[in-house]
Design a protein around this motif. Structure first.
Motif, PDB file in Angstrom:
ATOM      1  N   GLU A  97      30.222  -8.153  21.545  1.00  0.00           N
ATOM      2  CA  GLU A  97      31.368  -7.608  22.269  1.00  0.00           C
ATOM      3  C   GLU A  97      31.196  -6.095  22.340  1.00  0.00           C
ATOM      4  O   GLU A  97      31.248  -5.404  21.317  1.00  0.00           O
ATOM      5  CB  GLU A  97      32.676  -7.984  21.564  1.00  0.00           C
ATOM      6  CG  GLU A  97      33.907  -7.504  22.322  1.00  0.00           C
ATOM      7  CD  GLU A  97      35.194  -8.167  21.864  1.00  0.00           C
ATOM      8  OE1 GLU A  97      36.160  -7.438  21.581  1.00  0.00           O
ATOM      9  OE2 GLU A  97      35.217  -9.412  21.777  1.00  0.00           O
ATOM     10  N   HIS A  98      30.989  -5.587  23.539  1.00  0.00           N
ATOM     11  CA  HIS A  98      30.554  -4.204  23.734  1.00  0.00           C
ATOM     12  C   HIS A  98      31.684  -3.306  24.227  1.00  0.00           C
ATOM     13  O   HIS A  98      32.366  -3.622  25.206  1.00  0.00           O
ATOM     14  CB  HIS A  98      29.402  -4.188  24.741  1.00  0.00           C
ATOM     15  CG  HIS A  98      28.914  -2.820  25.104  1.00  0.00           C
ATOM     16  ND1 HIS A  98      28.707  -1.822  24.176  1.00  0.00           N
ATOM     17  CD2 HIS A  98      28.587  -2.278  26.308  1.00  0.00           C
ATOM     18  CE1 HIS A  98      28.275  -0.734  24.778  1.00  0.00           C
ATOM     19  NE2 HIS A  98      28.198  -0.988  26.075  1.00  0.00           N
ATOM     20  N   SER A  99      31.885  -2.189  23.543  1.00  0.00           N
ATOM     21  CA  SER A  99      32.822  -1.157  23.983  1.00  0.00           C
ATOM     22  C   SER A  99      32.104  -0.271  25.002  1.00  0.00           C
ATOM     23  O   SER A  99      31.320   0.609  24.643  1.00  0.00           O
ATOM     24  CB  SER A  99      33.300  -0.331  22.782  1.00  0.00           C
ATOM     25  OG  SER A  99      34.259   0.620  23.174  1.00  0.00           O
ATOM     26  N   VAL A 100      32.356  -0.522  26.257  1.00  0.00           N
ATOM     27  CA  VAL A 100      31.542   0.037  27.338  1.00  0.00           C
ATOM     28  C   VAL A 100      31.784   1.533  27.530  1.00  0.00           C
ATOM     29  O   VAL A 100      32.929   2.000  27.524  1.00  0.00           O
ATOM     30  CB  VAL A 100      31.830  -0.701  28.659  1.00  0.00           C
ATOM     31  CG1 VAL A 100      30.912  -0.209  29.765  1.00  0.00           C
ATOM     32  CG2 VAL A 100      31.670  -2.194  28.474  1.00  0.00           C
TER      33      VAL A 100
ATOM     34  N   ASN B 185      43.265 -10.531  28.263  1.00  0.00           N
ATOM     35  CA  ASN B 185      44.054 -11.544  27.576  1.00  0.00           C
ATOM     36  C   ASN B 185      45.462 -11.655  28.165  1.00  0.00           C
ATOM     37  O   ASN B 185      46.118 -10.645  28.423  1.00  0.00           O
ATOM     38  CB  ASN B 185      44.156 -11.208  26.092  1.00  0.00           C
ATOM     39  CG  ASN B 185      42.819 -11.327  25.400  1.00  0.00           C
ATOM     40  OD1 ASN B 185      42.154 -12.357  25.480  1.00  0.00           O
ATOM     41  ND2 ASN B 185      42.393 -10.263  24.730  1.00  0.00           N
ATOM     42  N   VAL B 186      45.890 -12.904  28.362  1.00  0.00           N
ATOM     43  CA  VAL B 186      47.230 -13.189  28.848  1.00  0.00           C
ATOM     44  C   VAL B 186      47.842 -14.249  27.933  1.00  0.00           C
ATOM     45  O   VAL B 186      47.464 -15.427  27.981  1.00  0.00           O
ATOM     46  CB  VAL B 186      47.228 -13.698  30.311  1.00  0.00           C
ATOM     47  CG1 VAL B 186      48.658 -13.971  30.783  1.00  0.00           C
ATOM     48  CG2 VAL B 186      46.560 -12.682  31.237  1.00  0.00           C
ATOM     49  N   LEU B 187      48.768 -13.843  27.092  1.00  0.00           N
ATOM     50  CA  LEU B 187      49.487 -14.791  26.250  1.00  0.00           C
ATOM     51  C   LEU B 187      50.569 -15.486  27.072  1.00  0.00           C
ATOM     52  O   LEU B 187      51.064 -14.925  28.051  1.00  0.00           O
ATOM     53  CB  LEU B 187      50.144 -14.043  25.078  1.00  0.00           C
ATOM     54  CG  LEU B 187      49.205 -13.585  23.955  1.00  0.00           C
ATOM     55  CD1 LEU B 187      49.860 -12.493  23.125  1.00  0.00           C
ATOM     56  CD2 LEU B 187      48.816 -14.768  23.074  1.00  0.00           C
ATOM     57  N   PRO B 188      50.919 -16.740  26.723  1.00  0.00           N
ATOM     58  CA  PRO B 188      50.519 -17.462  25.513  1.00  0.00           C
ATOM     59  C   PRO B 188      49.286 -18.367  25.633  1.00  0.00           C
ATOM     60  O   PRO B 188      48.816 -18.875  24.631  1.00  0.00           O
ATOM     61  CB  PRO B 188      51.759 -18.322  25.241  1.00  0.00           C
ATOM     62  CG  PRO B 188      52.299 -18.621  26.598  1.00  0.00           C
ATOM     63  CD  PRO B 188      52.057 -17.387  27.410  1.00  0.00           C
TER      64      PRO B 188
ATOM     65  N   SER C 286      42.712  -1.201  25.690  1.00  0.00           N
ATOM     66  CA  SER C 286      43.703  -0.608  26.587  1.00  0.00           C
ATOM     67  C   SER C 286      43.916  -1.450  27.839  1.00  0.00           C
ATOM     68  O   SER C 286      44.950  -1.338  28.508  1.00  0.00           O
ATOM     69  CB  SER C 286      43.280   0.809  26.990  1.00  0.00           C
ATOM     70  OG  SER C 286      42.041   0.794  27.691  1.00  0.00           O
ATOM     71  N   LEU C 287      42.945  -2.299  28.160  1.00  0.00           N
ATOM     72  CA  LEU C 287      43.055  -3.222  29.295  1.00  0.00           C
ATOM     73  C   LEU C 287      43.211  -4.663  28.820  1.00  0.00           C
ATOM     74  O   LEU C 287      42.997  -5.601  29.591  1.00  0.00           O
ATOM     75  CB  LEU C 287      41.820  -3.105  30.194  1.00  0.00           C
ATOM     76  CG  LEU C 287      41.614  -1.762  30.885  1.00  0.00           C
ATOM     77  CD1 LEU C 287      40.309  -1.757  31.675  1.00  0.00           C
ATOM     78  CD2 LEU C 287      42.791  -1.426  31.797  1.00  0.00           C
TER      79      LEU C 287
ATOM     80  N   SER D 123      40.930  -1.522  17.279  1.00  0.00           N
ATOM     81  CA  SER D 123      39.863  -0.514  17.232  1.00  0.00           C
ATOM     82  C   SER D 123      39.128  -0.433  18.570  1.00  0.00           C
ATOM     83  O   SER D 123      39.322  -1.264  19.456  1.00  0.00           O
ATOM     84  CB  SER D 123      38.871  -0.848  16.118  1.00  0.00           C
ATOM     85  OG  SER D 123      37.956  -1.845  16.552  1.00  0.00           O
ATOM     86  N   GLU D 124      38.280   0.567  18.686  1.00  0.00           N
ATOM     87  CA  GLU D 124      37.468   0.749  19.895  1.00  0.00           C
ATOM     88  C   GLU D 124      36.013   0.360  19.653  1.00  0.00           C
ATOM     89  O   GLU D 124      35.143   0.665  20.458  1.00  0.00           O
ATOM     90  CB  GLU D 124      37.543   2.214  20.347  1.00  0.00           C
ATOM     91  CG  GLU D 124      38.940   2.683  20.732  1.00  0.00           C
ATOM     92  CD  GLU D 124      39.502   1.950  21.941  1.00  0.00           C
ATOM     93  OE1 GLU D 124      38.712   1.544  22.808  1.00  0.00           O
ATOM     94  OE2 GLU D 124      40.733   1.779  22.002  1.00  0.00           O
TER      95      GLU D 124
END
Length: 499
Positions: free
Chosen positions: A33-36, A242-245, A273-274, A296-297
């Motif tokens: 999982e990459h923090s671009v 992500n869209v809960l639920p 943030s997105l 975290s980032e």
């Protein structure tokens, strides 16, 4: 004198006689999982040199993850969608980041022959990373293909731009290329191919297929790869919000693996943030490893072992008749049902008014049944059973049948269906089922803190999603998320004639 062949010659002979002799029953998978690192917004295209500089910053980070995965014995690593150049481009500003990606049938190792198809520094570096670390590498990048007026669908700028997954094998050879078919609503910088591409490749540790992000919600190419081409593992780069639920990445992607009874290697872009986080290594019987971090980032590497051919494993789930149990239950008419919205869809809800009981709620052709027993129920926590049978029409058009037990955001019924991340109520027992009209149903259990519950529930062959021993944390939602593909409208790109 009789001479006997050496053990090495015997091994080589057997390998030539039976290519399957070196096949692996299990393999080590990795996802990152990459923090671009994102480019600065600009109204005009940057130079190809500036574009490559940005992409190399991201590949520097990916390189460290690839090396670490290889040291842990990984045979294959999947990196996320948009992980090399990011997002928020226009069609024009994306162009300097694109390369010509040839058909893998050309038998090409970019690391050793980088100029064969024109400038390809990104493919060259990815190829060398795979080759020097002896690992299969799955990456997402942009492909460009010229066209002209003889092609009625050719864009006005004279070329196609595709959101593309590529696979380099452990020698650095390009072995797979997939152009994303189901583009998300904001992907105006890309073109969709005229038809969904069915891309597979074989290894000594199974047969693989690949698609990208939004593709997972549709029949093609996703379902066809599993049902008709019988791949063992899906490779899934994504930039999933992500869209809960019901549609967090770890929740839905693990459920899809269980519902389709296939391995899934899901690598998500990390951008909290997105609402982008959530990657995993998923097997048909549950998650092997997953990561969800909305705080975290930092990026994160996952490594886990999978069966090369899960359908041959003793733990492979049996086929499920999703409506078998539910159709034996006669719905009892009752008062008190109400409606509420989940992701813009209007559900029919019924509140769990008691700490234990049986409940039914219906909408359209779908009736959802729940048997349950709560413990530690908080007075200010409200749970409902919900049903939805209809066409979802927001970021895409797709037909759903959903049965869901979920916690409301507050004691006010009007908050039922709103995002919730924490809960305190536990269930000792639940059994959820529905009269589904589709065979494609994905079982979700999401716990407080947006955590999965591997090994804490099971799907019975008669369509019940059950737990008999409770869950390790309080419940956010228990859901049977069904897709009735036959009722989808035609694909917009095919319908309009736009490629």
């Amino acid at each position: 004198m009789i001479s006997f062949p050496s053990p090495w010659h015997v091994f080589v002979y057997l390998l030539l006689l039976d290519p399957g002799a070196s096949a692996l029953d299990k393999y080590i998978a990795a996802v990152y999982e990459h923090s671009v690192v994102l480019a600065k917004p600009t109204p005009k295209p940057v130079s190809s040199e500036e574009a490559l500089k940005l992409m190399n910053k991201n590949m520097d980070v990916l390189e460290e993850a690839i090396k670490l995965a290889a040291k842990q014995g990984a045979h294959i690593i999947v990196t996320p969608e948009d992980s090399i150049y990011g997002f928020r481009f226009t069609r024009e500003t994306l162009y300097p980041y694109l390369e010509n990606i040839p058909d893998p049938q050309v038998d090409w190792i970019p690391c050793t022959d980088p100029k064969r198809f024109g400038p390809a520094p990104v493919q060259e570096r990815l190829s060398c990373l795979a080759r020097h670390n002896s690992i299969y590498l799955v990456a997402n990048m942009g492909d460009k293909k010229p066209c002209n007026h003889t092609d009625a669908k050719c864009p006005s700028d004279g070329h196609y731009q595709y959101n593309t997954n590529i696979v380099m094998d452990s020698n650095g050879k390009l072995v797979a290329r997939y152009h994303k078919f189901n583009l998300f609503m904001s992907e105006h910088q890309f073109d969709s191919p005229p038809e969904p591409e069915l891309v597979t490749f074989n290894t000594t540790f199974g047969k693989f297929g690949l698609f990208t992000c939004f593709d997972i919600l549709f029949h093609d190419p996703a379902v066809t790869l599993v049902r008709k081409l019988q791949v063992d593992t899906i490779l899934f780069p994504t930039a999933w919000m992500n869209v809960l639920p019901h549609l967090t990445a770890v929740e839905f992607h693990s459920a899809w693996a269980m519902g389709m009874r296939v391995n899934v290697l899901a690598s998500n872009t990390h951008r909290p943030s997105l609402s982008m986080t959530g990657s995993g290594i998923y097997a048909p019987d549950g998650s092997r490893a997953y990561h969800y971090d909305a705080e975290s980032e930092k990026g994160h590497l996952l490594v886990a072992e999978l069966d090369s051919h899960p359908s041959l494993s003793p733990t492979h789930p049996a086929p499920v008749n999703w409506s078998s149990y539910a159709t034996t239950i006669k719905p009892v008419p009752k008062d008190g049902d109400f409606t509420g919205l989940i992701f813009f869809d209007e559900y029919t809800f019924s509140e769990l008014a008691k700490e234990a009981g049986n409940l039914t709620v219906c909408q359209g052709a779908l009736c959802c049944h729940l048997s349950y027993k709560m413990t530690e129920k908080q007075e200010n926590e409200v749970y409902v059973l919900g049903a939805f049978d209809g066409l979802h029409e927001v970021e895409g058009n797709y037909y759903l049948q959903i049965c869901t037990l979920l916690k409301c955001a507050s004691a006010d019924q009007q908050t039922c269906g709103q995002p919730v991340t924490t809960a305190h109520t536990r269930f000792d027992f639940f059994s959820l089922s529905g009269t589904f009209s589709t065979n494609y149903v994905f079982p979700e259990v999401l716990l407080s803190g947006v955590q999965l519950a591997p090994g804490e529930f099971q799907v019975l062959s008669d369509g019940q999603l059950v737990t008999h021993n409770g869950t390790s944390k309080p419940v956010l939602t228990v859901t049977l998320w069904g897709r009735w593909y036959e009722k989808d409208p035609p694909h917009p790109y095919i319908l309009s004639g736009v490629p």
